[in-house]
Design an enzyme around this catalytic site. Structure first.
Site, short mmCIF file in Angstrom:
data_model
loop_
_atom_site.label_atom_id
_atom_site.label_comp_id
_atom_site.label_asym_id
_atom_site.label_seq_id
_atom_site.Cartn_x
_atom_site.Cartn_y
_atom_site.Cartn_z
CG ASP A 135 103.82 -32.58 -14.73
OD1 ASP A 135 104.95 -33.00 -14.13
OD2 ASP A 135 104.03 -32.71 -15.92
CE1 TYR A 140 96.68 -37.02 -15.67
CE2 TYR A 140 94.24 -35.93 -15.33
CZ TYR A 140 95.75 -36.48 -16.54
OH TYR A 140 96.20 -35.99 -17.68
#
Length: 240
Positions: A146, A221
């Site tokens: 993150d 991702y």
């Protein structure tokens, strides 16, 4: 469940905040069933305060029969760990991921294509660090964590002393720590903080972080980053 709840290291006090999503959209009934049926058997041991109130260290020798242990922090949907576990069947993998939707996606992969050498902690990596013995991890991965892009949130990133100190403790000397990110400022903070925590970068020049590892598999991702025009960076460190 609160998104700011967790137990402190080897303590009975609620004092550790967790920032981030624990759950996204509603799980499908079969995904919820996977969490109930499969997840308990995949645990590397008693980690949560409820199951291990004194934070007793895990007996990894008994759990993994002395195999090397590779740790992935924040495995997302599990593509990388599932791939690596298939390539390295003699290695025991421990994956940490607090986001239940991602955990459910990994469990689906394991149902379709089992990996008996995978174990899962569906929670905060710091809780796992509390119960891992010193020098037990042979390789670690931090892949597309993150980014916490706002400056005031940079302290929440994994590449801070709160996380890197315990990681350094649980890794064996001279073992490898891999970091991948598409966020330039995360690269900056990684290159500043990880060496301070006792890891040595294995590159010689900035261009060295452009090439992915030979056993790499691209994750969702990374594919999103590439679609949006961001450049992946692959950094390799060695625990001093």
């Amino acid at each position: 469940m609160s998104d700011k709840q967790n137990y402190g290291p080897r303590s009975r006090e609620l004092k550790r905040n967790f920032y981030g999503r624990l759950k996204g959209h509603n799980l499908k009934p079969h995904q919820a069933a996977w969490l109930d049926e499969d997840l308990p058997q995949l645990s590397p041991g008693p980690i949560t305060f409820e199951d291990n109130p004194d934070r007793t260290l895990l007996d990894l020798q008994a759990r993994f029969d002395g195999r090397p242990i590779w740790l992935e922090v924040g495995f997302g949907a599990g593509e990388h760990m599932h791939h690596m576990a298939g390539l390295n069947p003699d290695v025991a993998f421990i994956g940490c991921e607090p986001y239940l939707n991602g955990v459910a996606m990994l469990l689906g992969k394991l149902r379709r294509d089992p990996r008996p050498n995978v174990s899962v902690h569906a929670g905060d990596a710091r809780d796992l660090f509390d119960v891992l013995p010193d020098g037990c991890v042979d390789k670690a991965f931090l892949l597309y964590p993150d980014p916490w892009p706002k400056s005031r949130h940079h302290r929440r990133r994994f590449v801070t002393p709160e996380h890197l100190g315990p990681l350094h403790r649980v890794m064996k000397p001279m073992t490898e720590f891999r970091v991948a990110t598409d966020i330039p400022d995360y690269v900056r903070q990684t290159m500043e903080e990880v060496p301070r925590a006792g890891f040595e970068w294995q590159g010689e020049r900035p261009e060295d972080w452009r090439e992915h590892w030979s056993d790499w598999v691209s994750t969702r991702y990374e594919q999103k980053a590439l679609r949006e025009g961001r450049t992946p960076h692959y950094m390799t460190f060695k625990r001093n």
